[in-house]
Design a protein around this motif. Structure first.
Motif, PDB file in Angstrom:
ATOM      1  N   ILE A  84      38.612  -2.702  30.470  1.00  0.00           N
ATOM      2  CA  ILE A  84      39.114  -1.298  29.904  1.00  0.00           C
ATOM      3  C   ILE A  84      39.625  -1.357  28.633  1.00  0.00           C
ATOM      4  CG2 ILE A  84      40.467   0.361  30.832  1.00  0.00           C
ATOM      5  CD1 ILE A  84      40.552  -0.692  33.719  1.00  0.00           C
ATOM      6  N   LYS A  85      39.058  -0.328  28.002  1.00  0.00           N
ATOM      7  CA  LYS A  85      39.606  -0.188  26.462  1.00  0.00           C
ATOM      8  C   LYS A  85      40.153   1.211  26.636  1.00  0.00           C
ATOM      9  CE  LYS A  85      38.100  -0.207  21.748  1.00  0.00           C
ATOM     10  NZ  LYS A  85      38.992  -1.262  21.281  1.00  0.00           N
ATOM     11  N   ASP A  86      41.390   1.137  26.124  1.00  0.00           N
ATOM     12  CA  ASP A  86      42.092   2.473  25.847  1.00  0.00           C
ATOM     13  C   ASP A  86      41.787   3.033  24.488  1.00  0.00           C
ATOM     14  OD1 ASP A  86      43.451   1.911  28.246  1.00  0.00           O
ATOM     15  OD2 ASP A  86      45.132   0.991  27.074  1.00  0.00           O
ATOM     16  N   VAL A  87      41.400   4.530  24.312  1.00  0.00           N
ATOM     17  CA  VAL A  87      41.105   5.004  23.151  1.00  0.00           C
ATOM     18  C   VAL A  87      41.934   6.400  23.087  1.00  0.00           C
ATOM     19  CG1 VAL A  87      38.919   3.884  22.453  1.00  0.00           C
ATOM     20  CG2 VAL A  87      38.925   5.873  23.930  1.00  0.00           C
ATOM     21  N   TYR A  88      42.424   6.575  21.903  1.00  0.00           N
ATOM     22  CA  TYR A  88      43.176   8.076  21.825  1.00  0.00           C
ATOM     23  C   TYR A  88      42.379   8.680  20.554  1.00  0.00           C
ATOM     24  CZ  TYR A  88      46.673  11.549  21.512  1.00  0.00           C
ATOM     25  OH  TYR A  88      46.983  13.077  21.313  1.00  0.00           O
ATOM     26  N   TYR A  89      41.834   9.829  20.680  1.00  0.00           N
ATOM     27  CA  TYR A  89      41.576  10.513  19.594  1.00  0.00           C
ATOM     28  C   TYR A  89      42.008  12.189  19.640  1.00  0.00           C
ATOM     29  CZ  TYR A  89      37.634   6.917  19.899  1.00  0.00           C
ATOM     30  OH  TYR A  89      36.947   5.885  20.065  1.00  0.00           O
ATOM     31  N   GLY A  90      42.355  12.501  18.445  1.00  0.00           N
ATOM     32  CA  GLY A  90      42.789  13.697  18.507  1.00  0.00           C
ATOM     33  C   GLY A  90      41.533  14.775  18.171  1.00  0.00           C
ATOM     34  N   GLY A  91      41.910  16.007  18.816  1.00  0.00           N
ATOM     35  CA  GLY A  91      40.993  17.073  18.624  1.00  0.00           C
ATOM     36  C   GLY A  91      39.626  16.828  19.707  1.00  0.00           C
ATOM     37  N   MET A  92      38.625  16.767  18.955  1.00  0.00           N
ATOM     38  CA  MET A  92      37.275  16.499  19.732  1.00  0.00           C
ATOM     39  C   MET A  92      36.348  15.441  19.230  1.00  0.00           C
ATOM     40  SD  MET A  92      34.999  19.669  18.611  1.00  0.00           S
ATOM     41  CE  MET A  92      33.454  19.039  19.775  1.00  0.00           C
ATOM     42  N   ILE A  93      35.487  14.915  20.148  1.00  0.00           N
ATOM     43  CA  ILE A  93      34.543  14.011  19.729  1.00  0.00           C
ATOM     44  C   ILE A  93      33.216  14.523  20.053  1.00  0.00           C
ATOM     45  CG2 ILE A  93      35.873  11.957  19.855  1.00  0.00           C
ATOM     46  CD1 ILE A  93      34.435  11.293  22.382  1.00  0.00           C
ATOM     47  N   TYR A  94      32.038  14.086  19.191  1.00  0.00           N
ATOM     48  CA  TYR A  94      30.849  14.726  19.572  1.00  0.00           C
ATOM     49  C   TYR A  94      29.665  13.494  19.203  1.00  0.00           C
ATOM     50  CZ  TYR A  94      30.013  15.788  14.747  1.00  0.00           C
ATOM     51  OH  TYR A  94      29.838  15.962  13.345  1.00  0.00           O
ATOM     52  N   GLY A  95      28.456  13.567  19.463  1.00  0.00           N
ATOM     53  CA  GLY A  95      27.597  12.720  19.054  1.00  0.00           C
ATOM     54  C   GLY A  95      26.773  12.174  20.377  1.00  0.00           C
ATOM     55  N   ASN A  96      25.878  11.187  19.980  1.00  0.00           N
ATOM     56  CA  ASN A  96      24.983  10.347  21.148  1.00  0.00           C
ATOM     57  C   ASN A  96      25.915   9.250  21.860  1.00  0.00           C
ATOM     58  OD1 ASN A  96      23.207   9.109  22.735  1.00  0.00           O
ATOM     59  ND2 ASN A  96      21.301   9.779  21.101  1.00  0.00           N
ATOM     60  N   ILE A  97      26.297   9.104  22.741  1.00  0.00           N
ATOM     61  CA  ILE A  97      26.919   8.188  23.318  1.00  0.00           C
ATOM     62  C   ILE A  97      26.099   6.762  23.178  1.00  0.00           C
ATOM     63  CG2 ILE A  97      26.077   8.194  25.671  1.00  0.00           C
ATOM     64  CD1 ILE A  97      29.882   8.044  24.441  1.00  0.00           C
ATOM     65  N   SER A  98      24.814   6.975  23.120  1.00  0.00           N
ATOM     66  CA  SER A  98      23.819   5.710  23.082  1.00  0.00           C
ATOM     67  C   SER A  98      23.925   5.199  21.730  1.00  0.00           C
ATOM     68  CB  SER A  98      22.560   6.104  23.570  1.00  0.00           C
ATOM     69  OG  SER A  98      22.592   6.420  24.945  1.00  0.00           O
ATOM     70  N   ASP A  99      24.394   6.079  20.690  1.00  0.00           N
ATOM     71  CA  ASP A  99      24.152   5.362  19.478  1.00  0.00           C
ATOM     72  C   ASP A  99      25.468   4.482  18.980  1.00  0.00           C
ATOM     73  OD1 ASP A  99      22.142   6.851  18.897  1.00  0.00           O
ATOM     74  OD2 ASP A  99      23.052   8.338  17.860  1.00  0.00           O
ATOM     75  N   PRO A 100      25.471   3.524  17.976  1.00  0.00           N
ATOM     76  CA  PRO A 100      26.738   2.861  17.573  1.00  0.00           C
ATOM     77  C   PRO A 100      27.738   3.614  17.135  1.00  0.00           C
ATOM     78  CG  PRO A 100      24.876   2.446  16.036  1.00  0.00           C
ATOM     79  CD  PRO A 100      24.211   3.161  17.428  1.00  0.00           C
ATOM     80  N   TYR A 101      27.558   4.760  16.270  1.00  0.00           N
ATOM     81  CA  TYR A 101      28.550   5.485  15.881  1.00  0.00           C
ATOM     82  C   TYR A 101      28.735   6.946  16.426  1.00  0.00           C
ATOM     83  CZ  TYR A 101      29.133   2.232  12.359  1.00  0.00           C
ATOM     84  OH  TYR A 101      29.247   0.965  11.417  1.00  0.00           O
ATOM     85  N   ILE A 102      29.937   7.489  16.796  1.00  0.00           N
ATOM     86  CA  ILE A 102      30.074   8.925  17.119  1.00  0.00           C
ATOM     87  C   ILE A 102      31.006   9.368  16.159  1.00  0.00           C
ATOM     88  CG2 ILE A 102      29.601   8.357  19.724  1.00  0.00           C
ATOM     89  CD1 ILE A 102      32.875   8.210  20.028  1.00  0.00           C
ATOM     90  N   PHE A 103      31.382  10.722  16.186  1.00  0.00           N
ATOM     91  CA  PHE A 103      32.078  11.608  15.354  1.00  0.00           C
ATOM     92  C   PHE A 103      33.115  12.219  15.927  1.00  0.00           C
ATOM     93  CE2 PHE A 103      27.531  11.151  14.269  1.00  0.00           C
ATOM     94  CZ  PHE A 103      27.767  10.940  12.875  1.00  0.00           C
ATOM     95  N   THR A 104      34.335  12.447  15.083  1.00  0.00           N
ATOM     96  CA  THR A 104      35.466  12.990  15.615  1.00  0.00           C
ATOM     97  C   THR A 104      35.743  14.465  14.781  1.00  0.00           C
ATOM     98  OG1 THR A 104      36.954  11.897  14.095  1.00  0.00           O
ATOM     99  CG2 THR A 104      36.636  11.086  16.260  1.00  0.00           C
ATOM    100  N   ILE A 105      36.524  15.351  15.275  1.00  0.00           N
ATOM    101  CA  ILE A 105      36.869  16.388  14.404  1.00  0.00           C
ATOM    102  C   ILE A 105      38.337  16.801  14.920  1.00  0.00           C
ATOM    103  CG2 ILE A 105      36.615  18.989  13.838  1.00  0.00           C
ATOM    104  CD1 ILE A 105      33.502  18.693  14.747  1.00  0.00           C
ATOM    105  N   ASN A 106      39.204  16.545  13.844  1.00  0.00           N
ATOM    106  CA  ASN A 106      40.597  16.891  14.164  1.00  0.00           C
ATOM    107  C   ASN A 106      40.977  18.449  14.089  1.00  0.00           C
ATOM    108  OD1 ASN A 106      40.981  17.424  11.632  1.00  0.00           O
ATOM    109  ND2 ASN A 106      41.925  15.545  11.134  1.00  0.00           N
ATOM    110  N   SER A 107      42.446  18.464  14.256  1.00  0.00           N
ATOM    111  CA  SER A 107      42.742  19.834  14.354  1.00  0.00           C
ATOM    112  C   SER A 107      42.677  20.637  12.670  1.00  0.00           C
ATOM    113  CB  SER A 107      44.308  19.991  14.639  1.00  0.00           C
ATOM    114  OG  SER A 107      45.377  19.124  13.873  1.00  0.00           O
TER     115      SER A 107
END
Length: 222
Positions: A84-107
Motif C-alpha cells: 500500500i502506497k499513500d498519496v495525497y493530492y490537492g484539488g483533482m487528478i485526471y489522465g489515463n491510469i495506464s500511462d506512466p504520468y497523470i495530471f493534477t489541477i490544484n485550487s
C-alpha cells in the motif's frame, strides 16, 4: 450586560467568524499533514480486529541495483499481501491510469504532470514477487494506491480489479475485506508471521545502516 462580557464577545465573535471562514482550509491542512497516520490508524484497527499482520514504513533492498524500496504499508491478510502506497493530492487528478504520468489541477487551476504512483508501486510489487517467488506463479501480491478521500477524479481512474486497487482512504479497508472473500487458498498464518517478521527485521537493519551512513556524511561535511 457588563463591560467585561461585551469585551469578551467583541473578541470572540471575530475569532469565530475567522475560524468559520477558514475552517475547510484548516481541516485540509490538518488532513494533509496527518494523512499517513490516518491511513495507518485504519489499517492497524482492521489488523487488530481481524488478526491480520501489518508492517509500516518499510525499507527493503529488492533489486540488484541497490535501490532502496520504501513501502508505506505491507498488509498481510488471509488471502492476499497488500503493498500500500499513500498519496495525497490537492484539488483533482485526471489522465489515463495506464500511462506512466497523470495530471493534477490544484485550487488555483494550476496543472502539473506527475509520475503515476501505480507504476512505481508496481515495480516494488514485481521486485518483491521475484524475491519471494522467482517463478512468478504467486499472484497473491496486490498493488494498492490509497488516495485522500476528498480528491476529485474521473470514475475510470478508480480501479478495483485483480492485483490492482486505486482507492480512496474511506474505501481502503472495505476493499480489502471484499477481496478477502475470494475463493482461493488462504496463506498459512505461520508463514505470514514468519514473512512479516523477516520483512520488519530486514527493514530495521537497513534503516540502521542508512542512519549510520547519514551521520557519517554529516561528520565529514563539518
Amino acid at each position: 450586560m457588563s463591560n467585561g462580557l461585551v469585551i469578551t464577545l467583541f473578541i470572540l465573535i471575530p475569532l469565530i467568524l475567522i475560524l468559520a471562514l477558514f475552517f475547510f482550509e484548516i481541516k485540509t491542512i490538518h488532513i494533509k499533514r496527518n494523512y499517513k497516520k490516518i491511513v495507518y490508524s485504519k489499517l492497524i484497527h482492521y489488523a487488530d480486529e481481524s488478526n491480520q499482520l501489518l508492517a509500516n514504513d518499510v525499507h527493503l533492498l529488492l533489486s540488484n541495483d541497490e535501490t532502496i524500496s520504501k513501502i508505506d504499508h505491507i498488509f498481510i491478510a488471509d488471502k492476499y499481501i497488500y503493498i500500500i502506497k499513500d498519496v495525497y493530492y490537492g484539488g483533482m487528478i485526471y489522465g489515463n491510469i495506464s500511462d506512466p504520468y497523470i495530471f493534477t489541477i490544484n485550487s488555483k487551476n494550476k496543472k502539473s504532470r506527475i509520475p503515476n504512483p501505480l507504476f512505481e508501486n508496481n515495480r516494488i510489487v514485481n521486485d518483491l514477487m521475484d524475491a519471494l517467488d522467482p517463478s512468478k506463479k504467486d499472484n497473491t501480491i496486490v498493488n494498492v494506491i490509497c488516495y485522500n478521500s476528498d480528491l476529485i477524479l474521473p470514475v475510470d481512474m478508480k480501479i478495483k480489479k485483480q492485483g490492482v486497487f486505486f482507492v480512496s482512504s474511506k474505501e481502503l479497508v472495505q476493499t480489502i475485506k471484499d477481496a478477502e472473500k475470494d475463493n482461493i487458498t488462504a496463506i498459512p498464518h505461520a508463514k505470514s508471521e514468519k514473512l512479516i517478521q523477516m520483512i520488519v527485521n530486514n527493514s530495521n537493519q537497513l534503516k540502521e545502516e542508512e542512519k549510520k551512513l547519514s551521520e557519517s556524511k554529516k561528520r565529514k561535511a563539518k
